[in-house]
Design a protein around this motif. Structure first.
Motif, mmCIF file in Angstrom:
data_model
loop_
_atom_site.group_PDB
_atom_site.id
_atom_site.type_symbol
_atom_site.label_atom_id
_atom_site.label_comp_id
_atom_site.label_asym_id
_atom_site.label_seq_id
_atom_site.Cartn_x
_atom_site.Cartn_y
_atom_site.Cartn_z
ATOM 1 N N LEU A 18 43.327 30.178 49.377
ATOM 2 C CA LEU A 18 41.867 30.209 49.280
ATOM 3 C C LEU A 18 41.384 31.468 48.570
ATOM 4 C CD1 LEU A 18 39.161 28.900 50.044
ATOM 5 C CD2 LEU A 18 39.234 30.268 52.126
ATOM 6 N N ILE A 19 41.967 32.600 48.884
ATOM 7 C CA ILE A 19 41.588 33.862 48.242
ATOM 8 C C ILE A 19 41.895 33.808 46.750
ATOM 9 C CG2 ILE A 19 42.154 36.321 48.103
ATOM 10 C CD1 ILE A 19 42.510 36.206 51.185
ATOM 11 N N VAL A 20 43.069 33.311 46.396
ATOM 12 C CA VAL A 20 43.447 33.206 44.984
ATOM 13 C C VAL A 20 42.492 32.267 44.246
ATOM 14 C CG1 VAL A 20 45.250 32.349 43.418
ATOM 15 C CG2 VAL A 20 45.848 33.822 45.339
ATOM 16 N N ALA A 21 42.125 31.151 44.871
ATOM 17 C CA ALA A 21 41.208 30.204 44.242
ATOM 18 C C ALA A 21 39.837 30.827 44.020
ATOM 19 C CB ALA A 21 41.087 28.949 45.100
ATOM 20 N N VAL A 22 39.340 31.583 44.983
ATOM 21 C CA VAL A 22 38.035 32.232 44.845
ATOM 22 C C VAL A 22 38.076 33.270 43.727
ATOM 23 C CG1 VAL A 22 36.404 33.779 46.001
ATOM 24 C CG2 VAL A 22 37.283 31.784 47.204
ATOM 25 N N VAL A 23 39.156 34.046 43.654
ATOM 26 C CA VAL A 23 39.282 35.055 42.599
ATOM 27 C C VAL A 23 39.321 34.379 41.233
ATOM 28 C CG1 VAL A 23 40.859 36.769 41.614
ATOM 29 C CG2 VAL A 23 40.329 36.821 44.048
ATOM 30 N N LEU A 24 40.052 33.272 41.115
ATOM 31 C CA LEU A 24 40.101 32.555 39.845
ATOM 32 C C LEU A 24 38.736 32.003 39.460
ATOM 33 C CD1 LEU A 24 43.477 30.612 39.988
ATOM 34 C CD2 LEU A 24 42.796 32.344 38.337
ATOM 35 N N LEU A 25 37.996 31.507 40.431
ATOM 36 C CA LEU A 25 36.666 30.991 40.143
ATOM 37 C C LEU A 25 35.704 32.097 39.724
ATOM 38 C CD1 LEU A 25 36.165 28.337 42.955
ATOM 39 C CD2 LEU A 25 36.408 27.919 40.505
ATOM 40 N N MET A 26 35.825 33.254 40.349
ATOM 41 C CA MET A 26 34.908 34.353 40.050
ATOM 42 C C MET A 26 35.186 34.981 38.689
ATOM 43 S SD MET A 26 34.530 36.257 43.723
ATOM 44 C CE MET A 26 33.622 37.601 43.015
ATOM 45 N N PHE A 27 36.455 35.215 38.376
ATOM 46 C CA PHE A 27 36.795 35.987 37.186
ATOM 47 C C PHE A 27 37.338 35.142 36.046
ATOM 48 C CE2 PHE A 27 37.271 39.078 40.674
ATOM 49 C CZ PHE A 27 36.311 39.963 40.274
ATOM 50 N N GLY A 28 37.845 33.976 36.331
ATOM 51 C CA GLY A 28 38.434 33.148 35.285
ATOM 52 C C GLY A 28 39.861 33.553 34.996
ATOM 53 N N GLY A 29 40.615 32.653 34.429
ATOM 54 C CA GLY A 29 42.035 32.883 34.179
ATOM 55 C C GLY A 29 42.313 33.945 33.141
ATOM 56 N N LYS A 30 41.417 34.133 32.185
ATOM 57 C CA LYS A 30 41.667 35.102 31.116
ATOM 58 C C LYS A 30 41.408 36.537 31.560
ATOM 59 C CE LYS A 30 40.801 31.873 27.409
ATOM 60 N NZ LYS A 30 40.089 31.583 26.174
ATOM 61 N N LYS A 31 40.570 36.722 32.549
ATOM 62 C CA LYS A 31 40.210 38.071 32.993
ATOM 63 C C LYS A 31 41.224 38.630 34.004
ATOM 64 C CE LYS A 31 36.952 41.220 32.932
ATOM 65 N NZ LYS A 31 36.617 41.990 31.769
ATOM 66 N N ILE A 32 41.970 37.778 34.685
ATOM 67 C CA ILE A 32 42.899 38.207 35.728
ATOM 68 C C ILE A 32 43.973 39.166 35.186
ATOM 69 C CG2 ILE A 32 44.590 37.400 37.439
ATOM 70 C CD1 ILE A 32 41.727 36.749 38.195
ATOM 71 N N PRO A 33 44.634 38.888 34.058
ATOM 72 C CA PRO A 33 45.645 39.853 33.572
ATOM 73 C C PRO A 33 45.067 41.236 33.300
ATOM 74 C CG PRO A 33 45.922 37.766 32.455
ATOM 75 C CD PRO A 33 44.658 37.669 33.248
ATOM 76 N N GLU A 34 43.845 41.282 32.781
ATOM 77 C CA GLU A 34 43.200 42.577 32.549
ATOM 78 C C GLU A 34 42.981 43.331 33.857
ATOM 79 O OE1 GLU A 34 39.567 43.009 30.235
ATOM 80 O OE2 GLU A 34 40.265 41.313 29.025
ATOM 81 N N LEU A 35 42.512 42.617 34.863
ATOM 82 C CA LEU A 35 42.274 43.239 36.168
ATOM 83 C C LEU A 35 43.569 43.754 36.786
ATOM 84 C CD1 LEU A 35 39.739 40.684 37.669
ATOM 85 C CD2 LEU A 35 39.249 43.009 36.932
ATOM 86 N N MET A 36 44.630 42.953 36.696
ATOM 87 C CA MET A 36 45.911 43.358 37.272
ATOM 88 C C MET A 36 46.512 44.535 36.508
ATOM 89 S SD MET A 36 46.455 41.646 39.946
ATOM 90 C CE MET A 36 44.728 41.554 40.306
ATOM 91 N N GLY A 38 44.807 46.905 34.988
ATOM 92 C CA GLY A 38 44.050 48.068 35.440
ATOM 93 C C GLY A 38 44.455 48.506 36.826
ATOM 94 N N PHE A 39 44.696 47.535 37.698
ATOM 95 C CA PHE A 39 45.130 47.840 39.063
ATOM 96 C C PHE A 39 46.501 48.513 39.042
ATOM 97 C CE2 PHE A 39 47.122 46.410 43.092
ATOM 98 C CZ PHE A 39 46.264 47.055 43.965
ATOM 99 N N GLY A 40 47.410 48.001 38.217
ATOM 100 C CA GLY A 40 48.749 48.587 38.110
ATOM 101 C C GLY A 40 48.728 49.995 37.558
ATOM 102 N N SER A 41 47.894 50.229 36.558
ATOM 103 C CA SER A 41 47.829 51.581 36.004
ATOM 104 C C SER A 41 47.205 52.545 37.009
ATOM 105 C CB SER A 41 47.053 51.591 34.695
ATOM 106 O OG SER A 41 45.708 51.248 34.903
#
Length: 60
Positions: A18-36, A38-41
């Protein structure tokens, strides 16, 4: 790990999905790699800063 169990309780598979689905709905599939990226750095910078502090404390 114990802190997470106390803080979050037991997290089931359905809650994670459910959490993963909500994050995908909020940010979209293309924005997730950018967020991750930034989180990793951010984590990498935190680890480097903590290593620098440990080295600074050991040199005293």
């Amino acid at each position: 790990m114990n802190f997470l169990v106390v803080f979050l309780g037991t997290v089931s598979l359905w809650q994670i999905i459910l959490i993963v689905a909500v994050v995908l709905l909020m940010f979209g599939g293309k924005k997730i790699p950018e967020l991750m990226r930034g989180f990793g750095s951010g984590i990498k910078e935190f680890k480097n800063a903590s290593k620098d502090e440990q080295n600074k404390d050991q040199s005293k």
